[in-house]
Design a protein around this motif. Structure first.
Motif, PDB file in Angstrom:
ATOM      1  N   ARG A  30       0.820  -1.206   0.000  1.00 35.97           N
ATOM      2  CA  ARG A  30       0.000   0.000   0.000  1.00 35.97           C
ATOM      3  C   ARG A  30       0.859   1.263   0.000  1.00 35.97           C
ATOM      4  O   ARG A  30       0.554   2.238  -0.696  1.00 35.97           O
ATOM      5  N   PHE A  38      -5.873   6.743  -4.889  1.00 36.46           N
ATOM      6  CA  PHE A  38      -7.017   6.255  -4.127  1.00 36.46           C
ATOM      7  C   PHE A  38      -8.224   7.192  -4.225  1.00 36.46           C
ATOM      8  O   PHE A  38      -9.322   6.828  -3.818  1.00 36.46           O
ATOM      9  N   SER A 330      -4.514  -5.927  -8.820  1.00 36.31           N
ATOM     10  CA  SER A 330      -4.529  -4.672  -8.059  1.00 36.31           C
ATOM     11  C   SER A 330      -5.931  -4.372  -7.541  1.00 36.31           C
ATOM     12  O   SER A 330      -6.100  -3.818  -6.451  1.00 36.31           O
ATOM     13  N   PHE A 334      -6.722  -3.662  -3.660  1.00 33.98           N
ATOM     14  CA  PHE A 334      -7.269  -2.363  -3.265  1.00 33.98           C
ATOM     15  C   PHE A 334      -8.522  -2.075  -4.100  1.00 33.98           C
ATOM     16  O   PHE A 334      -8.484  -1.299  -5.057  1.00 33.98           O
ATOM     17  N   SER A 336     -11.086  -0.419  -3.499  1.00 37.74           N
ATOM     18  CA  SER A 336     -11.700   0.903  -3.376  1.00 37.74           C
ATOM     19  C   SER A 336     -11.076   1.921  -4.336  1.00 37.74           C
ATOM     20  O   SER A 336     -11.573   3.039  -4.455  1.00 37.74           O
ATOM     21  N   ILE A 337     -10.009   1.524  -5.025  1.00 35.26           N
ATOM     22  CA  ILE A 337      -9.364   2.430  -5.984  1.00 35.26           C
ATOM     23  C   ILE A 337     -10.174   2.446  -7.273  1.00 35.26           C
ATOM     24  O   ILE A 337     -10.550   1.399  -7.789  1.00 35.26           O
TER      25      ILE A 337
END
Length: 409
Positions: A30, A38, A330, A334, A336-337
Motif C-alpha cells: 500500500r 485512491f 490490483s 485495493f 476501493s481504488i
C-alpha cells in the motif's frame, strides 16, 4: 506474438518457478502506491457511465437498421443480414458486459464518494442485465474478503479428491483419473459452452462453483439463503422486485416489437454478457499455476496476489470492461481504488510483488480450454495446494521455504 494454441512465456516461466508466498506485507504494498490514486472523482466516474450508455444506445439504434439495410443487397441480402447481426451481437455483448463491470465498480463504491450515486448506478445497470445487485454485492464482498481460501471463498472453489470420488493418492492409478476426467474433445467443448452460456444464472440460482459450505442449490434470490445475514433481507427483496419489474418491462417491449426482435436485440447480447462474465471471472481465479490456501496459510495478501492479470479482449477489454481483467490483481488488493487508476496501481504493485505478480498473455480462449481441462481437483489436505490435472499431477510445486514463511497480512 505467440501462437493462439501455445501458452505464454509468462505462464511457462511461472510453471518452472517453485511457489513461495510474498515476503512483503500489505502495508508495504500500500505504501508503494501514491495516495492520489485512491481518490475518487464523481465527474469522471459519471462520464464513464454516460459513455457506456451512449455506446449501447448507438449500437441498439444501428441494430434496428440492419434488416432494412441488408434488404438492399439483393441476392446476398440474407448473408449480409446475418453477418451484420453477428457483428451487432458481438459488439453489444461486449458493451453490455461493460455495463455489468461498471455496476461491479459501483458495488465497490469506486464511482463516487457519494454512496447514493454508486447505489443508483449499480442497481440500475445490473437490473437491466437481470442481475440482483444487492444479492450479488453481498456474495461478491465475501469473495473479496476470502479470495483463494479453500474454506471461505465464495466463487470457483475447487473440488477436492474426495468430492470427485477418487481413491487415496497412494492407491490411485492413472486409469482412475482418466475414468473421471478424460472426455472426448467435442464433449469437453460442449461442457465449456454450457458453462459459458448458463454458468452465471446457474451460480445465482444453485450456487454452482460457489462455496461448498452453503447447502446444495443455495439461491441468490432467497433472502433466507445462507449467503445472507438477517440485515440483508430487505435489500435482497428489493433486488428481487427490480428483477421482476425488469422482466415485465421486457415482456411489454416484446409485445410491441415482436419476439424475433427481442431475441436479436436483447436476448442474444444478454447471453453474450453471461459468456464474457463467466469467462473473465473464471480465468481471474482458476489457473494451474496459482495456489489455493487453507486456513493456516491464508492471508488477505496471499489470496489477492494469487489472482491473474490477463489482456482480456485487448483494447476492448480496457475500453469497455474498465480494466477488470488487465488489472484484476490490483483490484483485489485495493478494490476501493477507481478502475481508471488501476493501470497505474498495477505498475507500482509489480515493483513490490516482483515474481509474485501473476500475468498471462496466453490467448484467453486457449487459457479457458487449458484451465477447464487441467484444473480438475485439489487434494483433501495441504495448506498451500495447486490444481491437479487429469493425470493427478500439478503444474507447479512449492518452494522449500513456502510453508515456513509467516502468513503476513
Amino acid at each position: 506474438m505467440h501462437s493462439f494454441f501455445r501458452d505464454s512465456p509468462e505462464f511457462e516461466q511461472r510453471k518452472r518457478r517453485p511457489y513461495s508466498p510474498p515476503k512483503v506485507t500489505l502495508a508495504q504494498v500500500r505504501s508503494a502506491i501514491p495516495k492520489h490514486l485512491f481518490e475518487k472523482n464523481t465527474a469522471k466516474g459519471c462520464f464513464y457511465v454516460a459513455r457506456d450508455i451512449v455506446c449501447a444506445v448507438v449500437v441498439y439504434k444501428l441494430g434496428w437498421a440492419i434488416d432494412p439495410f441488408a434488404s438492399t443487397f439483393g441476392i446476398v441480402s440474407v448473408a449480409v443480414k446475418w453477418f451484420l447481426w453477428v457483428v451487432y451481437w458481438y459488439a453489444q455483448g461486449i458493451i453490455l458486459t461493460g455495463w455489468w463491470c461498471m455496476a461491479h465498480e459501483a458495488g465497490h463504491g469506486t464511482l463516487s464518494n457519494q454512496n447514493w450515486i454508486n447505489h443508483v448506478v449499480g442497481f440500475l445497470m445490473h437490473t437491466f442485465l437481470l442481475t440482483p445487485f444487492y444479492a450479488w454485492r453481498v456474495s461478491h464482498h465475501a469473495h473479496h474478503k476470502a479470495t483463494m481460501s479453500v474454506e471461505r471463498d465464495e466463487n470457483y472453489v475447487p473440488r477436492t479428491r474426495k468430492d470427485c470420488g477418487l481413491p487415496d493418492e497412494l492407491a490411485a492409478k492413472l486409469s482412475d483419473y482418466h475414468e473421471i476426467f478424460e472426455d472426448a474433445p467435442i464433449y469437453t467443448l460442449l461442457r465449456i459452452a454450457v458453462m459459458q452460456v448458463f454458468g452465471w444464472p446457474m451460480y445465482l440460482f444453485t450456487n454452482a462453483m460457489g462455496s461448498p459450505r452453503h447447502p446444495p442449490y443455495t439461491n441468490h434470490f432467497l433472502p433466507w439463503s445462507s449467503i445472507f445475514k438477517p440485515q440483508h433481507c430487505n435489500y435482497i427483496l428489493i433486488s428481487d422486485a427490480a428483477i421482476g419489474a425488469m422482466g415485465y418491462v421486457l415482456y411489454l417491449w416484446t409485445c410491441q416489437v415482436g419476439f424475433a426482435y427481442f431475441v436479436k436485440l436483447y436476448l442474444i447480447p444478454f447471453l453474450c454478457v453471461n459468456h464474457w462474465i463467466v469467462m473473465l471471472t473464471y480465468l481471474h481465479h482458476c489457473d494451474p499455476t496459482v495456489p489455493y490456501f487453507r486456513r493456516k496459510q491464508w492471508s488477505f495478501l496471499r489470496g489477492a496476489s494469487s489472482t491473474v492479470d490477463r489482456p482480456f479482449l485487448g483494447w476492448a477489454g480496457r475500453f469497455f470492461l474498465h480494466n477488470v481483467s488487465h488489472d484484476h490483481l490490483s483490484h483485489h488488493l485495493f478494490s476501493s481504488i477507481p478502475f481508471y487508476n488501476q493501470p497505474l496501481v498495477t505498475e507500482h504493485i509489480k515493483k513490490v510483488l516482483k515474481e509474485n505478480y501473476n500475468y498471462d498473455s496466453t490467448n484467453s480462449f486457449r487459457a479457458l480450454y487449458r484451465t477447464f481441462t487441467e484444473c480438475c481437483f485439489i487434494e483433501d489436505d495441504g495448506d498451500i495446494v495447486f490444481y491437479k490435472n487429469k493425470n493427478g499431477k500439478t503444474a507447479r510445486v512449492l518452494a522449500d521455504d513456502a510453508l515456513d514463511a509467516p502468513s503476513l497480512h
